[in-house]
Design an enzyme around this catalytic site. Structure first.
Site, PDB file in Angstrom:
ATOM      1  CG  HIS A 188      -2.152  -0.839   1.005  1.00  0.00           C
ATOM      2  ND1 HIS A 188      -2.745  -1.567   2.010  1.00  0.00           N
ATOM      3  CD2 HIS A 188      -2.895  -1.063  -0.101  1.00  0.00           C
ATOM      4  CE1 HIS A 188      -3.803  -2.188   1.535  1.00  0.00           C
ATOM      5  NE2 HIS A 188      -3.911  -1.905   0.266  1.00  0.00           N
ATOM      6  NE  ARG A 295      -3.436  -8.140 -13.801  1.00  0.00           N
ATOM      7  CZ  ARG A 295      -2.756  -7.158 -14.374  1.00  0.00           C
ATOM      8  NH1 ARG A 295      -2.984  -5.888 -13.999  1.00  0.00           N
ATOM      9  NH2 ARG A 295      -1.854  -7.399 -15.293  1.00  0.00           N
ATOM     10  NE  ARG A 331      -8.147 -11.867 -14.521  1.00  0.00           N
ATOM     11  CZ  ARG A 331      -6.835 -11.865 -14.299  1.00  0.00           C
ATOM     12  NH1 ARG A 331      -6.017 -12.319 -15.222  1.00  0.00           N
ATOM     13  NH2 ARG A 331      -6.344 -11.396 -13.169  1.00  0.00           N
ATOM     14  CD  GLU A 425      -5.399 -17.536 -17.695  1.00  0.00           C
ATOM     15  OE1 GLU A 425      -4.476 -16.794 -17.318  1.00  0.00           O
ATOM     16  OE2 GLU A 425      -6.573 -17.402 -17.295  1.00  0.00           O
ATOM     17  CG  ASN A 448       2.566 -13.106 -17.495  1.00  0.00           C
ATOM     18  OD1 ASN A 448       2.702 -12.748 -18.663  1.00  0.00           O
ATOM     19  ND2 ASN A 448       2.726 -12.270 -16.504  1.00  0.00           N
ATOM     20  CG  ASP A 449      -1.144 -17.766 -15.303  1.00  0.00           C
ATOM     21  OD1 ASP A 449      -0.527 -18.341 -14.388  1.00  0.00           O
ATOM     22  OD2 ASP A 449      -1.787 -16.723 -15.125  1.00  0.00           O
ATOM     23  NE  ARG A 459       1.296 -16.221 -13.130  1.00  0.00           N
ATOM     24  CZ  ARG A 459       0.892 -14.963 -13.041  1.00  0.00           C
ATOM     25  NH1 ARG A 459       1.262 -14.237 -12.010  1.00  0.00           N
ATOM     26  NH2 ARG A 459       0.111 -14.426 -13.941  1.00  0.00           N
ATOM     27  CB  CYS A 496      -3.851  -9.037 -21.256  1.00  0.00           C
ATOM     28  SG  CYS A 496      -4.454 -10.627 -20.663  1.00  0.00           S
TER      29      CYS A 496
END
Length: 537
Positions: A188, A295, A331, A425, A448-449, A459, A496
């Site tokens: 954060h 996301r 998504r 993916e 990535n996946d 990944r 993406c």
């Protein structure tokens, strides 16, 4: 002397160090005799800490940059965590611990738990627990932690760790850069610093002690390089670099409202990957032609109850309002594996991920789908399912969306012009790609996946320059087969994953006929400029 850290927030700055030592609170092992009095003391400290956090939340809400982060709402949840409170009361009652010792014993266990997690996002939540701990234990020991930084001139702040409470007290006009011994990219505190536009380098562990108060340094938030006591030649070089960066930004800014077109006239969309609705403004400022990936799971990871349909609708509406005439791909929550909620518990979350997990938690899933369908009156929605696992799972999800639409239509009019697609993916999906292409409106390749699924690659390290598996001929052929299948079915394909912003891979993707690329907002203009120099043929 050159020191290397981890770059988090870009920007080059030169100034003197203002080094601040993190305040340590000593907690004694003294035992108590009056249990009721000690428990009352503990609850009084919690009450005061809650009030102070509410003041900070109010202060943050007045900042246009920080108002939507809701960090201090999370801090209130930590202060009033029933498990911690119960443990502390038991340690006081059963072991006669003083309140500070009991609180430290309980909180240390949770900090250790989060620090041991593989998921960086969850690991970095430990700094929030530390922030709350310092506030509460300070009340219990009458040893209050400094809650603001008193700086009277421009400096580069050097400190071991920086809590959100301290970040809120920063004066961006005086703090020209921040260097942390520890810290995390998605903590954060880091998110707040990035939003404030302050250069940030973290992870300067070994050389931290060599950064002395008052030293003049150069810090490069783009590369993670710190130059202590720079020579006149090094200062001159960085002044030139600053001028070059300024000219490059001026050149790239001219591309903000331009289409993304190759040198021979092939047009594709350049979209933005974002984590929340507060990043919409950043995407717009950087010339995004739409959103290629929102996301949504982050609305579930840091809360103590599932977000309501109204809360989800409000967040999705903001994204669609930002791009009312453009493509917005949202998504559905990709929870599971390394993304586990801190407080919530989903059925099968230890065994399933993505769409299979969503389907096994139908009530939660339907709440999200209904919020998405309602929000579509504000834009051009595409709903995307992650980690589908099987064609049967996908068909179940399509039926569920249709059922949600019918249920909503009893009360409101749903804009039925939405698209449904999947993240490609998984190896199992690629092997039957034509079957999937026949039942969806679009593909989005998550490289990535997909790399991990096909080659068992970590990944989190696939961007390693020495391990460019995304340029492997076999993998490129796989990407081409996905795009070809989408063309044959009359649907579109986006990408993406990290490969979408790989300068060496982009020419091949364009030749394959990819319809759109979705990247981080800060990469958009550079990639648009690159694409303008590439020929498709």
């Amino acid at each position: 002397m050159k020191i290397f850290g981890i770059p988090v927030s870009s920007g080059i700055t030169m100034n003197n160090i203002y080094k601040l030592t993190n305040h340590e609170i000593v907690v004694t092992n003294d035992l108590i005799t009056n249990i009721d009095e000690e428990i009352n003391k503990f609850h009084n400290a919690l009450s005061i800490a809650t009030s102070e956090i509410e003041v900070l939340r109010g202060k943050a809400s007045k900042s246009t940059i920080l108002k939507d982060l809701e960090i201090f709402t999370s801090h209130k949840l930590i202060v009033n965590d029933p498990l911690i409170i119960k443990e502390v009361e038991e340690l006081i009652s059963l072991k006669s611990f003083n309140a500070a010792l009991a609180y430290k014993t309980s909180v240390d266990k949770y900090i250790l738990k989060f620090n041991s997690m593989k998921n960086e996002y969850m690991k970095e939540r430990s700094i929030d627990i530390l922030d709350v701990y310092l506030r509460v234990v300070g009340k219990l020991t009458d040893n209050h932690v400094k809650s603001e930084l008193l700086m009277n001139k421009e400096s580069i702040l050097v400190i071991e760790e920086l809590t959100p409470s301290l970040v809120l007290s920063l004066n961006p006009k005086l703090v020209k850069g921040i260097i942390l011994k520890n810290g995390g990219k998605t903590s954060h505190s880091s998110l707040m610093i990035k939003n404030l536009g302050i250069p940030l380098i973290i992870g300067v562990k070994d050389e931290f002690n060599s950064l002395l108060n008052g030293d003049y340094i150069i810090m490069d938030g783009e590369s993670g390089l710190i130059i202590s006591s720079p020579t006149s030649d090094e200062i001159f070089e960085y002044i030139n670099n600053l001028n070059k960066i300024k000219k490059e930004k001026e050149m790239l800014s001219k591309l903000i409202n331009k289409d993304t077109v190759t040198s021979d006239g092939f047009k594709l969309e350049l979209l933005a990957n974002i984590n929340s609705d507060i990043e919409v403004e950043t995407a717009l400022k950087n010339g995004a032609e739409g959103i290629g990936l929102l996301r949504t799971e982050y609305m579930y990871l840091d809360v103590d109850k599932f977000p309501t349909e109204e809360e989800l609708f409000s967040a999705y509406k903001k994204v669609l309002d930002g791009f009312p005439n453009s493509k917005v791909i949202i998504r559905t929550f990709d929870i599971g594996a390394d993304k586990i909620p801190k407080y919530l518990k989903l059925e099968n979350q230890d065994n399933l991920r993505g769409l299979p997990l969503a389907l096994s938690n139908e009530k939660v899933f339907k709440t999200q789908i209904k919020a998405l369908l309602r929000a579509n009156t504000h834009g051009n929605l595409s709903i995307m399912f992650p980690m589908v696992g099987s064609l049967l799972n996908l068909k179940k999800a399509l039926i569920l969306v249709d059922n949600c639409k019918n249920e909503l239509n009893r009360f409101i009019s749903v804009n039925e012009k939405y698209r449904l697609g999947i993240m490609v993916e998984e190896k199992v999906v690629v092997e039957s790609i034509n079957d999937y292409a026949s039942v969806v409106d679009f593909f989005s390749i998550g490289t990535n996946d997909l790399l991990q699924s096909m080659y068992n690659i970590d990944r989190y390290s696939i961007r390693d320059i020495e391990n460019k598996q995304c340029l492997n001929e076999n993998f490129l052929n796989t990407i081409k087969s996905i795009i070809d299948a989408s063309k044959d079915a009359g649907i579109t394909t986006s990408m993406c994953g990290e490969m979408a912003c790989d300068y060496e891979a982009i020419p091949a993707l364009i030749k394959f006929g990819i319809n759109s690329l979705s990247v981080s907002p800060k990469s958009i203009l550079e990639i648009r400029n690159l694409i303008s120099k590439i020929s498709k043929l």
